[in-house]
Motif scaffolding. Structure first.
Motif: not given
Ligand code: ADP
Length: 900
Positions: A72, A107, A110
């Motif tokens: 991340t 992603l 997050t």
């Protein structure tokens, strides 16, 4: 493994198309070589050295279970990271394969609660001539919540505006867009979007249609109701890209939402920024409209509020429903507070749906889903039991299949224990009664453990021992521990395993047997529970749409509570919506400025008869604030919010356009005047008679007469051709004369009080907006305040006096070949050519003519100024230049300037 581990790493990396590769090596994900150095640098890891193929390489690793936060962090810093997992083949050999490519738009993990949009933009392939810049197909998907929107817009500017509104983190340009540098830099200049050149095949019409239909059901592509296939191509490309990165969120992408610009208010990118909707001009979120009105209790609520503020609407039905809802909430303070407390306990169901679909949700996340679904009955009761029942609020829950929600909640409640472990592979997740085989295993396991628990007592009795206990640890497994004093008295069947300071450890056959049984049962239980958990998780994933519906309803209620809370605690009123062409505000305030200032409210009245106001007043008197508050009140009304005023009638507009001082563009090194003119051009092209236009100074970036001329002509154009509402702040007092020539133009000014204290005037800003133009300019006063030396200020006052005493000023041509071009006649409010012809505007009605208004300024001075302006320094040698300067000095010595 002939190529060595680092060789393997490099080979995979070359295939990965990513900036960095994390490769699993047993219990670690390792980065090697330059990747290791980069990761160590970014994330403060230490590197070690790895020998491979006869050479040494830097290496940095993170434990398998801890990859997510590192991933991340890397992706949030702008890297794409490929992940290669380790597998074992049938021969027991290890091999590695890339399983995921994590990019900003894909992603899932997050930590940021804001929406995270992946955008695709498609223009027609054949687009070659620069005249035709559209249409554009756009798709925006937030894989963390499953939001998926598509639209088509007519030109590049609108496409940029949409991109700005969604603020994507990653952009996939289609084949015709990826070579359009102007478009790409327009988007990336104004957002942090990472541009990814995904394979052009994914954008092909046939393939995109197939992908969209496969995801959302047959005929979806045909039925989205937009004009061309461009939007489908954009949507298809996103789906293909997401699938390729391996994030696995297909199941939570449940619907495609087409939308058209007609439902929404047009807000170009510049206006979104100028009005500081979600961040200030300096880029801070504090001080923005969003931060000011945000009292949401949940992240989905905050995301939705942001969506509403950046995408105000035009359709009255939606706006009336929202206003009724806010009004009902505003009037029900206690109920609203209770509702907010309930919502406070709600998890982010849209995000959870994506995590469940991707297989990354654990038992705790299923528990959060259970708890949030469990809030529904309380929420429904608050909406239907009391004073909110007659409002549109109960209908917020209409889309939810409440029975299915209750069933799912019950299933989860029956399945998962209240305090499940973090891992899902080691059992102890499920409650008894959930699954027969599991119950059987648990019974056996418990029986075996009971046997062990009772063992110490049995041994004491049987063998007359007193200091006996049974324990378990990782190295020895189960053991019997006997105190030192009795250790020699144990029966022969006890076999010794370890001697401690005050005791000895033994095992007996029965214990070893139970231990084997327990280990076998634990393993079986772990496997069965994991299997059951995956089944359960998949069944929850199949209900993604339900979770999203509930999540969305919670977000909507949260936004209504938030808007109502702000309205109630700041004395905002419900606006009355009207047809375009009307804007009447009583005691209006600026929603953000009123938070920090003793605000002086002001009225505003615009209608079909008087729709264009020239706003004058000294610097810092409050012109911008007054105009922005008009724009923000209109915008808030079209969000469905109450507005900062005592009363407001807001004609629904189709767009708000603004142009204000472009300080930040200056900082970016672009020409301010060019930007100013581009913005003006965009407004003049786009605004319609149903728009609201705010102009905060036009023409300041160029010479005065250029500036006045442009401002003048723009005013006429907006008034005569566009016919929209317009507020125009200007420091060109000459323009205020337009009010007597153009029907719908009026003058207002922000008042100040002057007090002559003998040593100069003291000005007090009153902040009240009054009818008529200011009678003077306060620029010199500001120069004085700013500490400009007295001789300069004094001289400026003299010059101003002189200019005032004459009735006209001259507009000069830009080159020596163009002598005096036109005369601005203050008394008539018009331009005249030097030979006296009035220029294409209505004839003056007071009989003034050019002859009496021509200036009598000094010809020597004029000629020096003209020469100074037109001299090309690059073309002259220093000596030539010196000669020129000397000549000018001589000329000037003959003018009245030399007297001072
Ligand atoms: P201008 O555009 O005339 O230069 P601004 O609109 O930028 O002036 O206002 C200058 C300052 O005055 C702002 O920072 C604001 O805090 C304050 N201000 C403006 N209008 C008001 C008002 N109506 N009441 C109180 N303060 C105000």
């Amino acid at each position: 493994m002939s190529q060595g581990i680092v060789g393997q790493f490099h080979a995979l990396k070359a295939d990965s198309d990513a900036d960095l590769l994390a490769m699993q090596c047993g219990d670690f994900y390792e980065f090697f070589d330059t990747d290791a150095e980069c990761v160590a640098d970014e994330l403060d890891l230490t590197t070690s050295t790895k020998s491979s193929g006869g050479e040494s390489y830097p290496m940095a690793g993170v434990p398998v279970g801890e990859l997510t936060p590192y991933l991340t962090a890397l992706v949030e810093r702008g890297y794409t990271v490929a992940v290669a997992d380790q597998f074992e083949d049938d021969n027991g050999d290890f091999y590695r394969e890339i399983t995921r490519r994590v990019t900003p738009g894909t992603l899932l993990e997050t930590a940021d609660s804001d929406a995270q949009y992946l955008a695709a933009v498609v223009a027609p392939n054949e687009q070659t001539d620069d005249e035709s810049t559209g249409p554009y197909g756009l798709a925006f998907a937030d894989i963390t919540t499953g939001q998926f929107l598509v639209t088509e817009v007519e030109d590049a500017d609108s496409a940029v505006a949409e991109c700005y509104r969604f603020d994507p983190v990653e952009l996939l340009p289609g084949p015709a867009v990826r070579t359009d540098d102007e478009f790409l830099s327009a988007v990336t200049d104004r957002s942090d979007a990472e541009v990814t050149l995904h394979t052009t095949d994914a954008f092909a019409p046939g393939r995109a249609t197939y992908t969209v239909d496969e995801q959302f059901g047959d005929e979806t592509a045909d039925s989205i109701g937009l004009d061309s296939e461009l939007a489908v191509r954009a949507a298809g490309a996103i789906l293909a890209y997401v699938a390729e990165t391996g994030v696995g969120v297909r199941q939570s992408m449940t619907r495609l939402q087409p939308y058209t610009a007609d439902d929404h208010l047009t807000l170009d990118a510049t206006t979104q920024r100028n009005l500081e909707l979600v961040e200030t001009m300096q880029g801070d979120s504090a001080g923005s409209l969003l931060a000011t009105v945000d009292h949401t209790a949940t992240s989905p609520g905050r995301r939705l509020l942001r969506e509403w503020l950046t995408r105000p609407r035009r359709d009255r039905a939606t706006l009336d429903r929202r206003l009724d809802s806010v009004a009902a909430m505003a009037a029900a303070a206690l109920r609203r507070q209770r509702l907010q407390e309930t919502l406070d306990g709600a998890a982010d169901l849209e995000r959870l749906a994506s995590r469940v679909a991707s297989g990354s949700a654990g038992a705790n996340e299923l528990l959060s889903i259970r708890e949030t679904l469990g809030l529904l009955p309380d929420i429904a009761a608050e909406l239907t039991d009391g004073e909110l029942a007659d409002s549109p609020l109960p209908s917020v829950l209409d889309d939810i299949d409440r029975e299915a929600a209750a069933d799912l909640r019950e299933t989860l409640a029956d399945a998962i224990v209240d305090d499940p472990p973090q891992t899902v592979t080691q059992g102890e997740l499920f409650k008894r009664g959930y699954h027969d085989d599991l119950d059987e295993l648990i019974d056996q396991h418990e029986a075996a453990k009971e046997w062990i628990d009772g063992l110490a007592d049995r041994l004491k009795q049987r063998h007359g021992l007193t200091h006996v206990s049974v324990g378990r640890n990782k190295t020895d497994g189960y053991y019997i521990q006997v105190g030192q004093s009795e250790a020699d008295a144990v029966p022969d069947s006890f076999s010794h395993v370890k001697t401690l300071k005050n005791s000895k450890r033994f095992v007996i056959d029965e214990l070893a047997e139970r231990e084997r049984e327990i280990l076998r049962l634990e393993e079986q239980r772990g496997e069965l529970e994991y299997e059951l958990f995956e089944e359960l998780r998949e069944s929850v994933a199949a209900q993604s749409a339900l979770l999203q519906d509930v999540g969305r309803a919670i977000a909507e209620l949260d936004v209504y509570c938030s808007l109502a809370t702000h309205a109630a605690s700041n004395g905002w009123c419900r606006p009355t919506l009207a047809d375009p062409g009307e804007l009447a505000i009583d005691a209006g305030r600026h929603p953000v400025v009123e938070q920090t200032t003793e605000f002086v409210p002001n009225d505003l009245q615009l209608d079909r008869d008087r729709g264009f106001l020239l706003v004058t007043g000294p610097n810092m008197s409050g012109k911008s604030t007054y105009m922005r508050q008009a724009a923000l009140i209109t915008l808030l009304a079209q969000v469905g919010s109450f507005v900062p005023a005592d009363a407001a009638t807001v004609g629904v507009v189709d767009g708000i356009y603004t142009r204000v001082g472009a300080l930040d563009e200056l900082a970016q090194g672009r020409s301010t005047f060019m930007v100013e003119m581009q913005e003006l051009s965009n407004i003049l092209h786009s605004a319609t008679d149903e728009s609201l236009v705010i102009l905060d100074e036009v023409g300041r970036g160029t010479a005065t007469y250029d500036g006045i001329s442009i401002a003048w002509a723009a005013t006429e154009y907006i008034h005569n051709r566009i016919g929209c509402h317009c507020l125009f702040a200007t420091h060109y007092h000459e323009l205020t004369a337009l009010a007597s020539h153009l029907d719908r133009v009026g003058n207002v000014h922000v008042a100040v009080a002057n007090e002559d204290r003998g040593d100069g005037e003291e000005i007090t800003f009153l902040r009240t907006v009054e009818e008529g133009a200011t009678d003077r300019s306060y620029g010199i006063h500001v120069a004085d305040l700013a500490g400009v030396p007295e001789p300069v200020v004094g001289r400026a006052r003299d010059v101003l006096e002189k200019l005032r005493s004459k009735k006209a000023v001259e507009a000069k041509g830009s080159g020596s070949s163009e002598p005096t071009q036109a005369v601005f006649d203050l008394s008539a409010g018009e331009f005249r050519t030097a030979d006296g012809d009035a220029r294409e505007i209505e004839p003056a009605d007071n009989g003034a003519n050019a002859a009496d208004t021509t200036t009598d300024s000094d010809p020597e001075l004029e000629s020096v100024l003209t020469a100074l302006q037109t001299t090309d320094i690059d073309e002259m040698s220093p000596v030539e230049l010196m000669a020129k300067v000397q000549q000018w000095q001589e000329q000037l010595s003959k003018t009245e300037l030399s007297e001072h």
